[in-house]
Write an enzyme that holds these catalytic residues in place. Structure first.
Site: not given
Length: 422
Positions: A70, A76, A79, A154, A258, A305, A353, A379
Site C-alpha cells: 500500500c 495509515c 494494515c 486500499c 461479517q 437479538e 456471537d 471478534c
C-alpha cells in the site's frame, strides 16, 4: 528535548503485532518491526515492566520482511503488518490466538490453521472525511491519531468500494460546509453498494439532487444521509440485501455483517459443522441471521437479538424463505436480560456471537445450563478467553479453536471455539 535512541534486536511479536526485543531484561515494544529485524528506536514511554518506543529506522532487516503493497503504509493506521511475509503473518495469527488462550489457562487446546481473507476482500468499510481549504480529505485515521489519511486506494478493500473514493471526495467537497467532518459507511451487498453518510447538516434541495445524481451515476443501491441521528433515505434504487444460504435478507443502513464473504463462509462452515448431529439450536446475538438461516436448513432455531432493526430484517427474510425448519425469534437485550439456564433446558446447541465486549452475563447462564454443546464466535481473543474460562468452570471442555482473520495485516482476529459439556 531529544528522545533517547536505542538499537534493539526483535525476537518475537506481541499481541498487537508490534515487534518485541529487550533492554536490560525489560521487554521493548517496537511498531512496524518483526523477528530478525534490528531496529533503531526512540524511547517514548517507560513503565516498570515494559518500554514503548517509536521506530526511527531499520538498521538490519529480517530475511522474512517484504515490501508493503500500500502506498499509504506507515501513515495509515490500518494494515500495519503488511511487511510480514505470508508464513510469518500466518504463524503470528495462530500465535495470537494461542497467546490469549494460554493467558486464561487453556494451554494445549488445539488451535487450527487460520483461515485468512485475501487482499481486496473487505466488503464493509467506514471512512472519515473533512472539508478543508483544498477540498475534502477522505480516508482512514493515522495510527493512534484522529488525523485523516487522504486515501486513493486500499489494498484490502473490494474494488467496487475503493473505486468510489475519488467520486465521494468530489461529492462531499461540493456538499459539506467548511471544516465539517463526516463519516461514510459502505457495504457491498448482494444487490449493490449500501452507503450511509453521517454529517451534521440538513440537506437542501441542491445537495439532495447532487446525492441522487451520485447514486444514479455510480449505481448505488441505497444512499442514506444521517444528520444528528435522523436517517434520511435520499436514494433507494434497490433494497440492499444479504444472501444467507440462498435466502435474501434486507440489510438496515450501515448494519453489521461479517467483513468479508470469505470470512463469513469460514465462520458459517465452522458453526454448521459443530452443530451436526444435534437438534434444537439457540443462536444468540443473531444479528440479521448470518448463522440462523444456514442452521435452519437442518435445525429448529431460536434466534435472539437485542437490536430491533436487525431482528425485523431477519423476520422479513424468514417471511419469504423456503425449505427452512422452524425459526423462533426473540427481541432480547442479552446483556441486561440473558437467556436463562432454565430457558435453555431443551436446547442442544448454543451458538453465540457477541460484540467485542463479549457476553459475560449470557455465558454465566450458559455455564449453568445442561446444553451439551456450545459454539462461541468472537471478534476479541481476550474476551473470548475470559468467556471460555467461565464455560470451563461450569463443566465445559474447549475442544478446538479456529482463528478466522477478516482484517488482513491487522491485529483484529475472530475465533470459533467448540465446547462440550462433561
Amino acid at each position: 528535548m531529544t528522545a533517547e535512541l536505542l538499537d534493539v534486536e526483535i525476537t518475537s511479536l506481541g499481541a498487537q503485532g508490534d515487534g518485541v526485543g529487550a533492554a536490560d531484561g525489560v521487554p521493548v515494544f517496537v511498531p512496524l518491526t518483526m523477528p530478525g529485524d534490528v531496529a533503531r528506536v526512540a524511547l517514548k514511554d517507560k513503565r516498570r515492566n515494559s518500554i514503548y518506543t517509536d521506530l526511527v529506522e531499520i538498521v538490519s532487516a529480517s530475511a522474512d520482511r517484504v515490501d508493503p503493497v500500500c502506498v499509504h503504509f506507515g501513515a495509515c493506521g490500518g494494515c500495519q503488518l503488511q511487511y510480514m511475509n505470508k508464513d510469518t503473518y500466518r504463524a503470528w495469527v495462530k500465535g495470537r490466538a494461542t497467546m490469549a488462550l494460554n493467558q486464561h489457562g487453556f494451554e494445549g487446546v488445539p488451535v487450527l490453521e487460520p483461515l485468512i481473507s485475501p487482499p481486496a476482500s473487505r466488503r464493509r468499510i467506514a471512512l472519515k472525511a473533512m472539508k478543508v481549504a483544498g477540498g475534502v480529505v477522505l480516508g482512514f485515521n493515522e495510527r493512534q491519531s484522529h488525523k485523516i489519511i487522504n486515501a486513493n486506494m486500499c489494498p484490502v478493500t473490494r474494488q467496487e468500494l475503493s473505486a468510489l473514493f475519488d467520486p465521494l471526495r468530489s461529492l462531499l467537497s461540493a456538499t459539506l460546509a467548511p471544516k465539517m467532518a463526516a463519516g461514510v459507511h459502505m457495504t457491498l451487498t448482494a444487490s449493490g453498494v449500501d452507503m450511509m453518510i453521517d454529517a451534521p447538516m440538513a440537506l437542501d434541495l441542491a445537495a439532495r439532487e447532487r446525492l441522487v445524481e451520485f447514486a444514479n451515476t455510480h449505481d448505488i443501491a441505497a444512499l442514506h444521509w444521517k444528520d444528528s441521528g435522523f436517517l434520511d433515505p435520499v436514494a433507494i434504487r434497490r433494497e440492499p440485501v444479504m444472501d444467507f444460504a440462498g435466502n435474501r435478507v434486507p440489510l438496515p443502513p450501515a448494519a453489521f455483517i461479517q467483513a468479508t464473504a470469505e470470512g463469513e463462509k469460514a465462520l458459517v462452515g465452522a458453526v454448521f459443522e459443530a452443530c451436526k448431529g444435534y437438534g434444537r439450536v439457540a443462536d444468540l446475538f443473531s444479528g440479521i441471521g448470518t448463522f440462523t438461516f444456514p442452521l435452519a436448513r437442518d435445525h429448529q432455531v431460536m434466534a435472539a437479538e437485542g437490536a430491533k432493526g436487525a431482528l425485523d430484517a431477519m423476520k422479513v427474510g424468514l417471511s419469504v424463505a423456503t425449505g427452512l425448519s422452524q425459526v423462533i425469534t426473540r427481541h432480547r437485550d442479552l446483556f441486561r436480560q440473558p437467556i436463562s439456564a432454565r430457558e435453555l433446558e431443551k436446547i442442544e446447541v448454543v451458538v453465540f456471537d457477541p460484540p467485542r465486549a463479549g457476553a459475560a452475563a449470557q455465558v454465566a447462564e450458559i455455564a449453568k445450563s445442561p446444553v451439551p454443546r456450545v459454539v462461541a464466535v468472537s471478534c476479541n481473543p481476550n474476551t473470548f478467553s475470559r468467556d471460555a474460562r467461565t464455560l470451563a468452570d461450569g463443566g465445559y471442555v474447549l475442544e478446538s479453536v479456529l482463528p478466522v482473520d477478516q482484517f488482513l495485516w491487522s491485529p483484529h482476529l475472530e475465533l470459533v471455539g467448540v465446547f462440550t459439556k462433561r
